[in-house]
Enzyme design. Structure first.
Site, PDB file in Angstrom:
ATOM      1  N   ARG A 261      -1.439  12.742  10.077  1.00 30.58           N
ATOM      2  CA  ARG A 261       0.065  13.328  10.055  1.00 30.58           C
ATOM      3  C   ARG A 261      -0.047  14.514   9.373  1.00 30.58           C
ATOM      4  O   ARG A 261      -0.262  14.423   8.155  1.00 30.58           O
ATOM      5  CB  ARG A 261       0.862  12.478  10.148  1.00 30.58           C
ATOM      6  CG  ARG A 261       0.972  11.561  11.038  1.00 30.58           C
ATOM      7  CD  ARG A 261       2.172  10.575  11.050  1.00 30.58           C
ATOM      8  NE  ARG A 261       2.345   9.953  12.328  1.00 30.58           N
ATOM      9  CZ  ARG A 261       2.808   8.545  12.404  1.00 30.58           C
ATOM     10  NH1 ARG A 261       3.350   7.993  11.428  1.00 30.58           N
ATOM     11  NH2 ARG A 261       2.470   7.837  13.604  1.00 30.58           N
TER      12      ARG A 261
ATOM     13  N   SER B 159       6.362   7.601  12.979  1.00 28.47           N
ATOM     14  CA  SER B 159       6.226   6.284  12.287  1.00 28.47           C
ATOM     15  C   SER B 159       7.074   5.224  13.197  1.00 28.47           C
ATOM     16  O   SER B 159       7.899   5.592  13.842  1.00 28.47           O
ATOM     17  CB  SER B 159       6.927   6.347  11.127  1.00 28.47           C
ATOM     18  OG  SER B 159       7.578   5.195  10.510  1.00 28.47           O
TER      19      SER B 159
ATOM     20  N   ASP C 215       0.636  -1.100  -0.018  1.00 32.74           N
ATOM     21  CA  ASP C 215      -0.003   0.059   0.069  1.00 32.74           C
ATOM     22  C   ASP C 215       0.770   1.357   0.077  1.00 32.74           C
ATOM     23  O   ASP C 215       0.477   2.262  -0.646  1.00 32.74           O
ATOM     24  CB  ASP C 215      -0.944   0.093   1.608  1.00 32.74           C
ATOM     25  CG  ASP C 215      -0.196  -0.114   2.619  1.00 32.74           C
ATOM     26  OD1 ASP C 215       0.862  -0.464   2.553  1.00 32.74           O
ATOM     27  OD2 ASP C 215      -0.911   0.135   3.452  1.00 32.74           O
ATOM     28  N   HIS C 216       2.160   1.375   0.645  1.00 36.64           N
ATOM     29  CA  HIS C 216       2.850   2.347   0.867  1.00 36.64           C
ATOM     30  C   HIS C 216       3.663   2.866  -0.664  1.00 36.64           C
ATOM     31  O   HIS C 216       3.870   3.936  -0.703  1.00 36.64           O
ATOM     32  CB  HIS C 216       3.729   2.412   1.857  1.00 36.64           C
ATOM     33  CG  HIS C 216       3.210   2.477   3.212  1.00 36.64           C
ATOM     34  ND1 HIS C 216       2.365   1.482   3.749  1.00 36.64           N
ATOM     35  CD2 HIS C 216       3.346   3.403   4.098  1.00 36.64           C
ATOM     36  CE1 HIS C 216       1.816   2.159   4.856  1.00 36.64           C
ATOM     37  NE2 HIS C 216       2.542   3.109   5.384  1.00 36.64           N
TER      38      HIS C 216
ATOM     39  N   ASP D 250       3.741  -0.881  11.872  1.00 36.10           N
ATOM     40  CA  ASP D 250       3.258   0.526  11.321  1.00 36.10           C
ATOM     41  C   ASP D 250       2.538   1.135  12.555  1.00 36.10           C
ATOM     42  O   ASP D 250       1.781   0.493  13.143  1.00 36.10           O
ATOM     43  CB  ASP D 250       2.228   0.490  10.296  1.00 36.10           C
ATOM     44  CG  ASP D 250       1.778   1.797   9.519  1.00 36.10           C
ATOM     45  OD1 ASP D 250       2.573   2.153   8.465  1.00 36.10           O
ATOM     46  OD2 ASP D 250       1.097   2.510  10.101  1.00 36.10           O
TER      47      ASP D 250
HETATM   48  C1  MIC Z   1       3.426   6.624   8.285  1.00 43.26           C
HETATM   49  O1  MIC Z   1       2.256   7.069   8.497  1.00 43.26           O
HETATM   50  O2  MIC Z   1       4.244   7.483   8.534  1.00 43.26           O
HETATM   51  C2  MIC Z   1       3.837   5.294   7.986  1.00 43.26           C
HETATM   52  C3  MIC Z   1       4.390   5.481   6.683  1.00 43.26           C
HETATM   53  O3  MIC Z   1       2.772   4.482   7.647  1.00 43.26           O
HETATM   54  C4  MIC Z   1       4.796   4.741   8.925  1.00 43.26           C
HETATM   55  C5  MIC Z   1       5.363   3.374   8.494  1.00 43.26           C
HETATM   56  C6  MIC Z   1       6.419   3.692   7.616  1.00 43.26           C
HETATM   57  O4  MIC Z   1       7.230   4.594   7.804  1.00 43.26           O
HETATM   58  O5  MIC Z   1       6.795   2.909   6.653  1.00 43.26           O
HETATM   59  C7  MIC Z   1       4.139   4.616  10.225  1.00 43.26           C
HETATM   60  O6  MIC Z   1       3.203   5.224  10.696  1.00 43.26           O
HETATM   61  O7  MIC Z   1       4.581   3.697  10.922  1.00 43.26           O
HETATM   62 FE1  SF4 Z   2      -0.442   4.947   5.070  1.00 45.49          FE
HETATM   63 FE2  SF4 Z   2       0.584   5.535   7.250  1.00 45.49          FE
HETATM   64 FE3  SF4 Z   2      -0.759   7.354   5.757  1.00 45.49          FE
HETATM   65 FE4  SF4 Z   2      -2.012   5.068   7.303  1.00 45.49          FE
HETATM   66  S1  SF4 Z   2      -0.878   6.991   8.113  1.00 45.49           S
HETATM   67  S2  SF4 Z   2      -2.394   5.963   4.937  1.00 45.49           S
HETATM   68  S3  SF4 Z   2      -0.536   3.731   7.068  1.00 45.49           S
HETATM   69  S4  SF4 Z   2       1.027   6.219   5.361  1.00 45.49           S
END
Ligand code: MIC
Ligand code: SF4
Length: 755
Positions: free
Chosen positions: A449, A644, A95-96, A160
């Site tokens: 975020r 993260s 997904d990422h 995650d």
């Molecule tokens: C995020 O929301 O910052 C991520 C990307 O999902 C990360 C995981 C990652 O860095 O791969 C998280 O929240 O842990």
């Molecule tokens: Fe993906 Fe992290 Fe964003 Fe959720 S917060 S959509 S897991 S990158």
């Protein structure tokens, strides 16, 4: 039928006996959190009471989830553990790595082409070791987990930080680094410091423009980004019961933004409805048999002050919509105050882009509420101003929403992009036109975020977090300060009209539907599957174990960087364009701390190499010290490593020769990640000592040979003028974790124990 139903049956079968054992030991009414934790002890039934915020406890979670960007490192480590199969049901989700540019039709195939090597690697590792693989386009990990795997009273970990989303279905679900996932998949106990408990009592009922998102936006404002550190947040009260299951998921999801270990809700009708609608009536039947154990005791909720370490009460009747940001998710502003606050702070009010989606807010209910606003605007002759982007949470939600005409509603926007069912802009996987010009601008989104540069790489993008329905309303007006409760819009006839309050559907009337959910089951026997990683691959690199500690005090270390202010994992190991190197430690180390602000000079990615006095990028300077055989240290402020779960933020400095990270305070997951990778994660006993660290200091750890649980360590700081400071450092290492440091990493310990 639900996946892994036998595992769920087994959890419920032992629940009663284990709750009773815990009751005997605790001898008082129990919270839901305690019930789940005490029924998942590695040792079996409880025989002692653990001290909150103090005891390290070994747990045995029921399942593991990983996403593509972290699974690579987790699985590269798991491959070293020497196991044939994972010990608990586990899944990986693509997904990422999927970039949002034009829309799902072209973006998905483009991303598959670009990430082929990694997706194939993940797919074959999953196949080999018995891990379910959710292919690109199947959805965002946490929505897929909520729809398929989460179950009330269960315990899971995931690589995650937003794994916590599964609290919406009454789980204790915790975000961890890949090395922790390896523990559980390799059938080792998983350790966590017993959390303290925060109770949030919700009274009243949501109404009008207010949504579940506003509950957590409000809580974030109260507790701030570090107020939940070391705590599990348990929501209860009539207000909690009145929320939909996916709404509960939203609240738990963003609990990551207050640093909480996780959040959860007691089993109730909303969960029954959601489980049934997602094809899991069998889980409802099983859960109903142990329903008493799947929620906190009545006495606890009647007198929460006696059982929680902190209690917050929120009256949903009085809660108003909030917008949080920019640059931090805890800067909460009620919609009625935004106009004034934006003007006072010089935040751009013109909204160019509005984004709906992310694991936080991409449920069917979210889409229907946002669509109702768009419908209403068009019916009243109002034309939307901003561009709209949507990332559905899963293929199941997308398929159903398309069937029910929701996307047709969104397509009435002049500029709308329906992106892939994936993270997309939420993690900088967004090819936003013009972002490279770095113009000052504002965007609004329903994500969780909003750290600097996160969505589009532009440090001047001011991102505001809110509910999907507020995103829709603000997008229609094009104005950050628009308050749909009081303000009017001008329609095509020049009339002033007000938007109607959102209406939504908790679950699709005709049920969910999907043609191909994107799941790939693993091979029954994967022993014959070979995993090949090309030696010259730019994307994947087999790991070399980190070196053991030589048992000596560390002397003559140099300062790599003293980070100033907020230093999240996005600052330490940026995502977006760097996600492509998540499986290649040496390549991704080139982004190490490049986003951190240097306390000396306030620039990013510019530090002085003390060996030659030259200014240079952080990774280059670190490599220079490493080549010279000189250890380096990183110094930081409060809540260092917030955000993260990515363990790259710990592995990269380790790989580049950093031996210690010394800060005012840590975020939980990052602190554990440092320990797991054999680093020293230490905190200033006296916070103000941060100010004593100068750019050209030399550092000696003078009593590391006496490193023991509870003992302070001493950092001898030798300033360039010859003067010295002795700085006391605290740590939270227990004996086992000191073992990880000695062995060079936790994985080295596992390897030793298997050999
Ligand atoms: C995020 O929301 O910052 C991520 C990307 O999902 C990360 C995981 C990652 O860095 O791969 C998280 O929240 O842990
Ligand atoms: Fe993906 Fe992290 Fe964003 Fe959720 S917060 S959509 S897991 S990158």
């Amino acid at each position: 039928m639900a996946f892994d139903i036998d595992m769920i049956k087994a959890v419920y079968a032992r629940m009663g006996e284990r709750v009773n054992a815990a009751r005997k030991v605790l001898n008082k009414p129990m919270t839901l959190t305690e019930k789940i934790l005490y029924t998942h002890l590695d040792a079996g039934a409880a025989s002692e009471e653990f001290e909150r915020s103090n005891s390290y406890v070994d747990f045995k979670p029921d399942r593991v989830a990983m996403q593509d960007a972290t699974a690579q490192m987790a699985l590269l480590q798991f491959m070293q553990a020497g196991k044939k199969k994972v010990a608990v049901p586990s899944t990986a989700h693509a997904d990422h790595l999927i970039l949002a540019k034009l829309g799902a039709d072209t973006d998905l195939q483009d991303s598959i082409n670009k990430n082929n090597e990694v997706f194939n690697f993940l797919s074959s590792v999953c196949d080999k070791y018995g891990i379910g693989f959710w292919k690109p386009g199947s959805g965002i990990i946490h929505q897929v987990v909520l729809e398929n795997y989460a179950f009330p009273g269960g315990m899971m970990i995931g690589t995650d930080s937003h794994t916590v989303n599964a609290g919406g279905l009454g789980m204790v679900a915790i975000g961890v680094g890949g090395a922790d996932a390896v523990d559980v998949m390799a059938d080792m106990p998983w350790e966590l410091k017993f959390p303290k408990l925060i109770g949030v009592k919700l009274t009243g009922k949501l109404n009008g423009w207010t949504s579940a998102k506003d509950v957590i936006l409000k809580v974030a404002g109260i507790l701030t980004v570090k107020g939940g550190t070391g705590a599990i947040v348990e929501y209860f009260g009539e207000g909690a019961k009145s929320l939909s299951c996916t709404g509960k998921g939203t609240i738990c999801n963003m609990g990551a933004e207050i640093g909480a270990t996780t959040s959860t809700f007691g089993y109730d009708d909303s969960m029954r409805r959601y489980l049934a609608a997602t094809g899991r009536a069998d889980v409802v039947a099983l859960a109903d048999e142990v329903a008493d154990h799947l929620t906190g005791d009545d006495e606890v909720y009647a007198n929460p002050e006696q059982y929680f370490d902190q209690v917050i009460e929120i009256n949903l009747d009085e809660l108003t919509p909030h917008l949080n940001g920019p640059f931090t998710p805890d800067l909460a502003t009620p919609v009625s105050e935004m106009k004034e606050k934006a003007a006072a702070n010089d935040w751009p009010t013109e909204i160019e882009w509005a984004l709906i989606g992310s694991c936080t807010n991409s449920s069917y209910e979210d889409l229907t509420r946002a669509a109702s606003i768009v419908d209403d605007a068009f019916n009243k002759g109002v034309k939307p101003v901003s561009k709209l982007g949507i990332n559905p949470g899963s293929e199941q939600v997308r398929f159903t929403a398309e069937r029910d005409g929701l996307f047709d509603t969104f397509r009435r926007f002049e500029s709308v992009s329906i992106f892939t069912n994936a993270c997309g802009p939420c993690i900088g996987q967004w090819d936003r036109e013009g972002a490279d010009k770095q113009e000052k601008n504002s965007i609004i989104h329903s994500f969780n975020r909003n750290f600097s540069k996160r969505a589009d790489g532009n440090p001047n993008t001011h991102a505001f977090v809110t509910s999907p329905e507020m995103v829709a309303a603000v997008a229609i007006s094009g104005d950050l300060g628009f308050n749909p409760i009081t303000d009017t819009l001008t329609n095509s006839k020049g009339e002033q009209v007000k938007l109607a309050e959102p209406t939504g559907m908790e679950l699709p009337e005709e049920g969910f539907d999907v043609a191909d959910n994107g799941f790939q089951a693993p091979a029954e026997d994967g022993s014959g599957i070979d995993i090949n990683v090309a030696v010259d691959s730019k994307r994947l690199q087999l790991l070399n174990p980190f070196l053991e500690w030589d048992g000596k005090n560390i002397n003559g270390a140099k300062l790599l960087i003293k980070a100033f202010g907020k230093c999240t994992t996005d600052h330490i190991s940026m995502a977006g364009p760097w996600l492509k190197y998540r499986g290649h430690l040496d390549n991704i180390s080139e982004n190490c701390l490049i986003g951190a602000v240097n306390a000396f000079g306030k620039a990013t990615n510019e530090v002085v190499n003390q060996l030659n006095g030259e200014k240079g990028p952080v990774p280059t300077t670190a490599r220079a010290y490493k080549t010279a055989g000189i250890p380096s240290i990183v110094v930081g402020d409060h809540n260092y490593g917030e955000g993260s779960s990515r363990e790259h933020a710990a592995m990269e400095p380790r790989h580049l020769g950093v031996c210690a990270v010394v800060v005012k305070s840590f975020a939980r997951i990052h602190e554990t990640n440092l320990k797991k990778q054999g680093m020293l994660g230490l905190t200033f006993a006296i916070e103000a000592d941060y100010d004593k660290i100068l750019e050209d200091d030399t550092f000696n750890f003078s009593d590391l040979d006496g490193f023991a649980p509870g003992n302070q360590l001493t950092l001898e700081v030798i300033h360039a003028d010859g003067s010295k400071d002795g700085i006391k450092l605290n740590h939270t290492y227990n004996a086992q974790q000191i073992g990880w440091f000695r062995a060079g990493s936790a994985l080295n310990m596992i390897r030793k124990s298997i050999a």
